[in-house]
Design an enzyme around this catalytic site. Structure first.
Site, mmCIF file in Angstrom:
data_model
loop_
_atom_site.group_PDB
_atom_site.id
_atom_site.type_symbol
_atom_site.label_atom_id
_atom_site.label_comp_id
_atom_site.label_asym_id
_atom_site.label_seq_id
_atom_site.Cartn_x
_atom_site.Cartn_y
_atom_site.Cartn_z
ATOM 1 N N GLY A 196 -5.285 -3.396 -6.352
ATOM 2 C CA GLY A 196 -4.217 -4.071 -5.627
ATOM 3 C C GLY A 196 -2.863 -3.686 -6.179
ATOM 4 C CB SER A 197 0.424 -5.256 -5.784
ATOM 5 O OG SER A 197 0.302 -6.537 -6.374
ATOM 6 C CB CYS B 201 -3.316 2.905 -3.906
ATOM 7 S SG CYS B 201 -4.986 3.582 -3.996
ATOM 8 C CE LYS C 204 -9.606 -13.112 -4.088
ATOM 9 N NZ LYS C 204 -8.764 -13.078 -2.832
ATOM 10 C CD GLU D 232 -6.578 2.313 -6.982
ATOM 11 O OE1 GLU D 232 -5.317 2.361 -6.926
ATOM 12 O OE2 GLU D 232 -7.305 2.196 -5.999
ATOM 13 N N PRO E 294 -9.196 -5.443 -2.468
ATOM 14 C CG PRO E 294 -8.323 -3.261 -2.289
ATOM 15 C CD PRO E 294 -9.417 -4.066 -2.969
ATOM 16 C CB VAL F 272 -1.602 -8.898 -8.132
ATOM 17 C CG1 VAL F 272 -2.875 -9.707 -8.385
ATOM 18 C CG2 VAL F 272 -0.808 -9.515 -6.999
ATOM 19 C CD GLU G 25 1.779 0.784 -3.517
ATOM 20 O OE1 GLU G 25 0.791 1.523 -3.394
ATOM 21 O OE2 GLU G 25 1.761 -0.266 -4.179
ATOM 22 C CB ILE G 26 6.802 1.335 1.696
ATOM 23 C CG1 ILE G 26 8.180 1.579 1.061
ATOM 24 C CG2 ILE G 26 6.943 0.716 3.078
ATOM 25 C CD1 ILE G 26 9.028 2.573 1.812
#
Length: 504
Positions: free
Chosen positions: A253-254, A309, A200, A275, A175, A257, A406-407
């Site tokens: 990440g989110s 996170c 990536k 995670e 991320p 995803v 989650e903002i």
């Protein structure tokens, strides 16, 4: 390292950083830096100034295929023939090179991500520690002996033991919020285990991964052991997740995803570590040390501008201390100095981009429309850069989106509660699809440990928040992910267990 003036908001950066940014940046595939097959590029911008930093090659599915093939070739070739102590030596050498170039990496993280200097410096130091930690762990990868099966030993002696072997070729999807740190916490144990990797990076923050790739080459890792393909998630990331020669994906990440990656991995049933998102509860009890909580709860929410996170953005404040706590939290926002991270006097940076800042402030607007009260913050600063100040909302109901979603920004939502029944408090804390982190603030050890045992999160702290370290496993319950990173568990995620029985 000598320093010279640069146009980055009037601040200076090292000559090494300036030289790095002036170069062309390709994809690292099979030991060679090359442009993408399509010729596509992506741009990196400083979120504190909105100025252009660098242009890097942007890969797609064809580039990913080349990188995976190179990683597979290295896994079955020179990398598999290295002795454990040789792998350990390479990781130690990489740690020393990163230590040597710590200033450049610190500046790249500040410029690419916007984080304050003190956070960038800590993350780079932690990366050095992680490479050293997993280098030493290589020599402790060991199996066990156990009792052979009865049908083998009925008329003969036998020996049964286990081997720990690398998973294989691993895709690491990283991320943008703590780029080099998140890459390292995946890369170090993967290499220690004997895997080869395709990285990536996030398209918003590609620079530190490229710089680390150069150090990996300088350290002497065989070609193809580490490959780096920058590019969009929907093309490069998706191709990595579906590739048949990838044995494992590790993604941070989110949650949204993460679900797509799980679906993509189903083709060859590759292993997946995730995670994901969090909406961590922070429970402040009537007997809490409010001086400690005032600063601690603020940092739980506003560390790294809330772009982490495990941020404690869901605050449960007991009615008896609610008003005093809110006053202390509001006062503590004066501690934060917003500005460019290159200036060590600034400890609060910008958000990663304009679109993200708009999403964060959209949550605030909806909360106010739903009846929340704005204590401080709530609007983007009228200046270059994507600066959103610390924002505190009270009168927040537990059913509001600002309290449930989650903002990933500096928005603290405070819910007043009155019960002292620990089961009810735990039920409120657990009323979330997430379960990544959390904290309890109380002077009572009994209350603290009872609540900790009832809160469904992978990490819960007492009178502090987000207490992570290289040796402490970290990961989530529920929709916050699968598996653990850091510590011994972080290494286990890249190892397979093979059972062997020999009839003697």
């Amino acid at each position: 390292m000598s320093r010279e003036a640069t146009p980055f908001d009037g601040h200076s950066v090292s000559a090494a950083t300036r030289s790095f940014l002036s170069e062309r940046h390709g994809l690292l595939i099979g030991g060679q830096w090359r442009p993408s097959l399509s010729g596509a590029t992506l741009d990196s911008h400083d979120p504190a100034t909105e100025l252009h930093l660098a242009t890097v090659a942007s890969g797609g599915a064809a580039d990913i295929d080349m990188a995976v093939t190179a990683a597979h070739r290295a896994f079955t070739g020179p990398w598999s023939r290295l002795k454990a102590r040789e792998r350990a030596g390479l990781l130690v050498r990489l740690a020393r090179l990163l230590e040597r170039d710590a200033e450049m990496f610190t500046e790249l993280e500040i410029l690419d991500n916007g984080m304050p200097r003190f956070i960038a410096g800590l993350t780079v130091s932690n990366c050095v520690e992680m490479f050293d930690y997993y280098a030493s762990a290589i020599l402790r990868i060991e199996g066990v002996t156990t009792t052979p099966p009865p049908h083998v030993t009925a008329d003969a002696e036998a020996l049964t033991y286990t081997l720990r072997e690398p998973v294989g070729v691993v895709g690491l999807i990283v991320p943008w919020n703590v780029p080099v740190s998140t890459l390292t916490l995946k890369l170090a144990p993967a290499l220690a285990a004997g895997c080869t990797v395709v990285v990536k990076p996030a398209e918003e923050t590609p620079l530190s991964a490229i710089a680390l790739g150069r150090l990996i080459q300088e350290a002497g890792f065989p070609d193809g052991v580490v490959n780096i393909v920058n590019g969009p998630g929907e093309s490069a990331g998706a191709a990595l997740s579906t590739h048949a020669l990838i044995d494992k994906i590790s993604f941070t990440g989110s949650t949204e995803v993460g679900r797509k990656i799980v679906q993509a991995a189903a083709g060859n049933l590759k292993k997946v570590s995730l995670e994901l998102g969090g909406k961590s509860p922070v429970v402040v009890m009537p007997d809490a040390d409010l001086e400690l909580a005032g600063s601690g709860v603020s940092m739980a929410t506003f560390f790294l501008q809330g772009q982490n996170c495990m941020a404690g953005t869901r605050i449960f404040a007991h009615a008896s201390i609610h008003d005093e706590l809110v006053a202390r939290l509001e006062a503590f926002t004066g501690f934060f100095t917003l500005g460019h991270g290159l200036d060590p006097a600034n400890n609060f940076g910008p958000l990663i981009g304009g679109a993200h800042a708009g999403r964060v402030l959209g949550h605030v607007d909806r909360a106010l429309n739903d009846g929340a009260t704005l204590v401080t913050g709530g609007a983007k600063l009228d200046r270059p850069g994507h600066f959103v100040p610390p924002t505190i909302l009270t009168d927040v109901r537990t059913d509001m989106a600002v309290f449930r979603d989650e903002i990933f920004g500096p928005v603290m939502a405070i819910h007043r509660f009155e019960t002292e029944d620990l089961e009810q408090i735990a039920a409120m804390a657990n009323d979330s699809v997430y379960g990544l982190s959390g904290s309890v603030w109380t002077r009572s050890l009994s209350t603290a440990h009872k609540l900790v045992s009832r809160i469904r999160s992978g990490q819960v702290s007492i009178n502090c928040h987000g207490a992570i370290a290289t040796n402490i496993p970290f990961g989530g319950y529920k929709q916050s992910g699968w598996g653990r990173e850091f510590g011994r568990e972080g290494l286990d995620a890249y190892l397979e267990t093979k059972a062997v029985t020999a009839r003697l």
